[in-house]
Design a protein around this motif. Structure first.
Motif, PDB file in Angstrom:
ATOM      1  N   MET A 106       0.835  -1.209   0.000  1.00 61.86           N
ATOM      2  CA  MET A 106       0.000   0.000   0.000  1.00 61.86           C
ATOM      3  C   MET A 106       0.867   1.255   0.000  1.00 61.86           C
ATOM      4  O   MET A 106       0.586   2.206  -0.729  1.00 61.86           O
ATOM      5  CB  MET A 106      -0.954  -0.008   1.194  1.00 61.86           C
ATOM      6  N   ASN A 107       1.934   1.241   0.786  1.00 62.75           N
ATOM      7  CA  ASN A 107       2.842   2.398   0.810  1.00 62.75           C
ATOM      8  C   ASN A 107       3.476   2.622  -0.559  1.00 62.75           C
ATOM      9  O   ASN A 107       3.598   3.762  -1.021  1.00 62.75           O
ATOM     10  CB  ASN A 107       3.931   2.223   1.871  1.00 62.75           C
ATOM     11  N   GLU A 108       3.886   1.542  -1.210  1.00 60.33           N
ATOM     12  CA  GLU A 108       4.492   1.658  -2.543  1.00 60.33           C
ATOM     13  C   GLU A 108       3.495   2.235  -3.544  1.00 60.33           C
ATOM     14  O   GLU A 108       3.846   3.112  -4.343  1.00 60.33           O
ATOM     15  CB  GLU A 108       4.995   0.295  -3.023  1.00 60.33           C
ATOM     16  N   GLN A 109       2.254   1.750  -3.490  1.00 60.99           N
ATOM     17  CA  GLN A 109       1.237   2.238  -4.434  1.00 60.99           C
ATOM     18  C   GLN A 109       0.880   3.697  -4.152  1.00 60.99           C
ATOM     19  O   GLN A 109       0.685   4.480  -5.079  1.00 60.99           O
ATOM     20  CB  GLN A 109      -0.015   1.359  -4.388  1.00 60.99           C
ATOM     21  N   GLU A 110       0.815   4.065  -2.884  1.00 63.69           N
ATOM     22  CA  GLU A 110       0.549   5.465  -2.533  1.00 63.69           C
ATOM     23  C   GLU A 110       1.671   6.363  -3.043  1.00 63.69           C
ATOM     24  O   GLU A 110       1.422   7.461  -3.545  1.00 63.69           O
ATOM     25  CB  GLU A 110       0.384   5.619  -1.025  1.00 63.69           C
ATOM     26  N   GLN A 111       2.912   5.877  -2.919  1.00 58.43           N
ATOM     27  CA  GLN A 111       4.053   6.668  -3.393  1.00 58.43           C
ATOM     28  C   GLN A 111       4.016   6.804  -4.913  1.00 58.43           C
ATOM     29  O   GLN A 111       4.269   7.889  -5.458  1.00 58.43           O
ATOM     30  CB  GLN A 111       5.379   6.022  -2.945  1.00 58.43           C
ATOM     31  N   LYS A 112       3.686   5.721  -5.609  1.00 59.50           N
ATOM     32  CA  LYS A 112       3.559   5.788  -7.068  1.00 59.50           C
ATOM     33  C   LYS A 112       2.479   6.783  -7.460  1.00 59.50           C
ATOM     34  O   LYS A 112       2.655   7.563  -8.408  1.00 59.50           O
ATOM     35  CB  LYS A 112       3.209   4.407  -7.654  1.00 59.50           C
ATOM     36  N   PHE A 113       1.361   6.765  -6.739  1.00 60.38           N
ATOM     37  CA  PHE A 113       0.257   7.678  -7.019  1.00 60.38           C
ATOM     38  C   PHE A 113       0.707   9.129  -6.835  1.00 60.38           C
ATOM     39  O   PHE A 113       0.487   9.974  -7.704  1.00 60.38           O
ATOM     40  CB  PHE A 113      -0.924   7.352  -6.088  1.00 60.38           C
ATOM     41  N   LYS A 114       1.383   9.417  -5.726  1.00 64.81           N
ATOM     42  CA  LYS A 114       1.850  10.779  -5.450  1.00 64.81           C
ATOM     43  C   LYS A 114       2.899  11.213  -6.464  1.00 64.81           C
ATOM     44  O   LYS A 114       2.883  12.356  -6.937  1.00 64.81           O
ATOM     45  CB  LYS A 114       2.427  10.870  -4.032  1.00 64.81           C
ATOM     46  N   ASP A 115       3.827  10.316  -6.798  1.00 68.25           N
ATOM     47  CA  ASP A 115       4.866  10.640  -7.781  1.00 68.25           C
ATOM     48  C   ASP A 115       4.252  10.945  -9.144  1.00 68.25           C
ATOM     49  O   ASP A 115       4.678  11.875  -9.833  1.00 68.25           O
ATOM     50  CB  ASP A 115       5.874   9.490  -7.915  1.00 68.25           C
ATOM     51  N   SER A 116       3.239  10.175  -9.509  1.00 71.49           N
ATOM     52  CA  SER A 116       2.569  10.402 -10.796  1.00 71.49           C
ATOM     53  C   SER A 116       1.863  11.750 -10.803  1.00 71.49           C
ATOM     54  O   SER A 116       1.931  12.483 -11.791  1.00 71.49           O
ATOM     55  CB  SER A 116       1.558   9.292 -11.078  1.00 71.49           C
ATOM     56  N   GLU A 117       1.201  12.092  -9.704  1.00 64.66           N
ATOM     57  CA  GLU A 117       0.529  13.394  -9.617  1.00 64.66           C
ATOM     58  C   GLU A 117       1.527  14.535  -9.754  1.00 64.66           C
ATOM     59  O   GLU A 117       1.279  15.512 -10.458  1.00 64.66           O
ATOM     60  CB  GLU A 117      -0.228  13.524  -8.292  1.00 64.66           C
ATOM     61  N   THR A 118       2.665  14.406  -9.070  1.00 65.15           N
ATOM     62  CA  THR A 118       3.707  15.437  -9.138  1.00 65.15           C
ATOM     63  C   THR A 118       4.250  15.568 -10.554  1.00 65.15           C
ATOM     64  O   THR A 118       4.412  16.680 -11.072  1.00 65.15           O
ATOM     65  CB  THR A 118       4.858  15.099  -8.164  1.00 65.15           C
ATOM     66  N   ALA A 119       4.524  14.431 -11.181  1.00 63.79           N
ATOM     67  CA  ALA A 119       5.055  14.446 -12.548  1.00 63.79           C
ATOM     68  C   ALA A 119       4.045  15.046 -13.522  1.00 63.79           C
ATOM     69  O   ALA A 119       4.419  15.822 -14.407  1.00 63.79           O
ATOM     70  CB  ALA A 119       5.433  13.025 -12.978  1.00 63.79           C
ATOM     71  N   ILE A 120       2.773  14.711 -13.345  1.00 63.77           N
ATOM     72  CA  ILE A 120       1.727  15.249 -14.234  1.00 63.77           C
ATOM     73  C   ILE A 120       1.650  16.763 -14.083  1.00 63.77           C
ATOM     74  O   ILE A 120       1.552  17.491 -15.075  1.00 63.77           O
ATOM     75  CB  ILE A 120       0.361  14.587 -13.946  1.00 63.77           C
ATOM     76  N   ALA A 121       1.717  17.255 -12.850  1.00 64.33           N
ATOM     77  CA  ALA A 121       1.666  18.704 -12.626  1.00 64.33           C
ATOM     78  C   ALA A 121       2.852  19.395 -13.293  1.00 64.33           C
ATOM     79  O   ALA A 121       2.698  20.445 -13.937  1.00 64.33           O
ATOM     80  CB  ALA A 121       1.655  18.998 -11.130  1.00 64.33           C
ATOM     81  N   SER A 122       4.016  18.796 -13.165  1.00 67.98           N
ATOM     82  CA  SER A 122       5.218  19.360 -13.784  1.00 67.98           C
ATOM     83  C   SER A 122       5.103  19.356 -15.308  1.00 67.98           C
ATOM     84  O   SER A 122       5.427  20.350 -15.974  1.00 67.98           O
ATOM     85  CB  SER A 122       6.440  18.565 -13.347  1.00 67.98           C
ATOM     86  N   LEU A 123       4.636  18.253 -15.855  1.00 57.60           N
ATOM     87  CA  LEU A 123       4.479  18.146 -17.301  1.00 57.60           C
ATOM     88  C   LEU A 123       3.409  19.115 -17.817  1.00 57.60           C
ATOM     89  O   LEU A 123       3.563  19.679 -18.905  1.00 57.60           O
ATOM     90  CB  LEU A 123       4.125  16.709 -17.694  1.00 57.60           C
ATOM     91  N   GLN A 124       2.358  19.319 -17.035  1.00 62.22           N
ATOM     92  CA  GLN A 124       1.318  20.263 -17.443  1.00 62.22           C
ATOM     93  C   GLN A 124       1.868  21.682 -17.514  1.00 62.22           C
ATOM     94  O   GLN A 124       1.545  22.431 -18.428  1.00 62.22           O
ATOM     95  CB  GLN A 124       0.125  20.225 -16.460  1.00 62.22           C
ATOM     96  N   SER A 125       2.723  22.047 -16.545  1.00 59.50           N
ATOM     97  CA  SER A 125       3.293  23.400 -16.582  1.00 59.50           C
ATOM     98  C   SER A 125       4.230  23.547 -17.785  1.00 59.50           C
ATOM     99  O   SER A 125       4.257  24.605 -18.431  1.00 59.50           O
ATOM    100  CB  SER A 125       4.009  23.731 -15.276  1.00 59.50           C
ATOM    101  N   SER A 126       4.964  22.501 -18.097  1.00 55.87           N
ATOM    102  CA  SER A 126       5.821  22.533 -19.282  1.00 55.87           C
ATOM    103  C   SER A 126       4.985  22.651 -20.548  1.00 55.87           C
ATOM    104  O   SER A 126       5.338  23.386 -21.478  1.00 55.87           O
ATOM    105  CB  SER A 126       6.675  21.267 -19.362  1.00 55.87           C
TER     106      SER A 126
END
Length: 129
Positions: free
Chosen positions: A74-94
């Motif tokens: 569960m911790n690994e999946q939560e981290q993947k979820f958070k990392d994906s959200e962060t990456a998506i936000a960064s990519l959206q700004s780009s």
């Protein structure tokens, strides 16, 4: 002489437009991939939440499955979820930045065509030939 300068300017603008379009397509692909990762992590978390705490859970590593506790998965999946959200936000700004650049290039092209309407005919003859 002015025709040569305008033609060179057009070719430069065209090159920038092609470059920005390629980068935008690449970013859109990366965003889609990250959204898929985010969705997989979310769905996996939802399935893990339904399991009892003492359920044997396994983590896939290549073609091997390793016994892991539910909390670790569960911790690994939560981290993947958070990392994906962060990456998506960064990519959206780009993406927004590149879209602004594209609008600027399009405005430059419009200005060039307004300055010298004859270049539009040259451009059309270049693309046909």
């Amino acid at each position: 002489m002015a025709d040569e300068v305008n033609r060179a300017t057009f070719l430069e603008i065209q090159g920038r437009m092609i470059e920005i379009t390629g980068k935008l397509k690449q970013l859109q692909t990366q965003i889609r991939n990250k959204e898929g990762e985010k969705k997989r992590a979310f769905l996996t978390l939802e399935e893990l939440k339904q399991l009892a705490e003492d359920t044997n859970t396994y983590k896939s590593i290549g073609r091997t499955f390793v016994l892991e506790s539910k909390s670790v998965l569960m911790n690994e999946q939560e981290q993947k979820f958070k990392d994906s959200e962060t990456a998506i936000a960064s990519l959206q700004s780009s993406k927004e930045y590149l879209e602004k650049q594209m609008a600027e290039v399009e405005n430059n092209l419009r200005e060039l065509l307004q300055q010298d309407p004859g270049i539009a005919r040259q451009i059309m003859s270049m693309s046909v030939a």
